[in-house]
Enzyme design. Structure first.
Site, short mmCIF file in Angstrom:
data_model
loop_
_atom_site.label_atom_id
_atom_site.label_comp_id
_atom_site.label_asym_id
_atom_site.label_seq_id
_atom_site.Cartn_x
_atom_site.Cartn_y
_atom_site.Cartn_z
CG HIS A 197 0.63 2.99 1.16
ND1 HIS A 197 -0.15 3.02 -0.09
CD2 HIS A 197 1.18 1.88 1.70
CE1 HIS A 197 -0.35 0.91 -0.10
NE2 HIS A 197 0.71 1.21 0.82
CB SER A 198 -2.04 1.45 4.20
OG SER A 198 -2.71 0.57 5.00
CG MET A 199 -3.33 4.42 10.33
SD MET A 199 -2.25 3.46 11.42
CE MET A 199 -1.32 4.59 11.36
CB ALA B 76 -3.95 6.97 2.53
CB SER C 46 -1.20 6.05 -1.80
OG SER C 46 -0.15 4.65 -2.11
#
Length: 264
Positions: free
Chosen positions: A97-99, A101, A124
């Site tokens: 998720h975010s970084m 990802a 994500s």
């Protein structure tokens, strides 16, 4: 060098005969806590293994890593023995998720190059890697209060976290290290992945350009790429947990079935 067992939190269980292992990479400044409730909710089909990054959780005493590619290389090296130490091979997947990802993607690239790609990569709440690199800012060089204010504005942590000074004190080194890694990240082009891809996002996530999400498709040669949108902002993982995990279970089970069919 960390012991391979330090890289993940294990549930102590093995997925059933049709199951799959899921390695979960946190957002900037995050740890394993967000993913721990998934363990019971996805068992027994999915063995959830949150990834423990240097400088947090059980590895709090280790130095933070401020280079994303260095972190991906360490993660690939650390996870490879866990993924191959099996009497009966079990497919594995990455969720980031975010970084996390982009970190999951770069780790998957390294494992793919070693002929051991994940059965599924789920990214994500993130722009695709070439866009993430192009959007580099310089937040990580700001003084603490300005840095935290900018992190909140960008959706890196909930605004309510600022009311928890003890929490912020613990999170600040990891946040600054991860923002440094994200903001200095340079994407290099290469062969597309030989693994399926799913792209998740919150429908109200202002930190991600929805028009760019389709560009994730170019990182894999396999089609179709599944795109899913859930109710919520950048932190939809909590608010939309039940629909998220239902969809994730479906995507993981399908990926495990395909992986086993190809190996027959």
């Amino acid at each position: 060098m960390a012991d391979p067992g330090d890289w993940v939190v294990t549930s102590g269980t093995t997925p059933n005969g049709d199951g799959i292992r899921l390695m979960c990479f946190p957002q900037a400044g995050g740890g394993t806590l967000a993913y721990r409730p998934w363990t019971a909710m996805l068992a027994p089909d999915v063995d959830v293994m949150p990834v423990v990054l240097p400088g947090r959780d059980s590895r709090y005493g280790e130095p933070q890593v401020t280079d994303l590619m260095e972190l991906a290389e360490a993660a690939a090296e650390g996870l490879r023995p866990i993924l191959s130490d099996q009497e009966q091979p079990v497919p594995y997947a990455f969720f980031g998720h975010s970084m996390g990802a982009v970190l999951a993607y770069e780790t998957a690239r390294l494992l793919d190059a070693a002929h051991h790609p994940p059965a599924l990569l789920v990214v994500s709440g993130s722009a695709p890697p070439h866009r993430a690199a192009g959007a580099a800012r310089s937040c990580h060089t700001l003084p603490d209060q300005e840095f935290l204010a900018e992190v909140v504005r960008l959706g890196g942590v909930p605004h309510a976290a600022l009311d928890e000074p003890e929490l912020i004190e613990v999170m600040l080194p990891a946040l600054r290290a991860d923002f440094t890694a994200a903001e200095t990240y340079v994407h290099t082009t290469g062969d597309p992945l030989d693994c399926p891809l799913a792209v998740y996002a919150g429908d109200a996530d202002s930190s991600v350009n929805r028009g760019q999400l389709a560009e994730w498709d170019r990182v894999t040669r396999l089609r179709p790429v599944r795109h899913r949108v859930f109710p919520g902002d950048h932190f939809y993982l909590d608010g939309a947990r039940r629909p998220l995990l239902r969809a994730l279970r479906d995507d993981l089970q399908e990926a495990a079935q395909v992986w086993r069919a190809v190996r027959r």
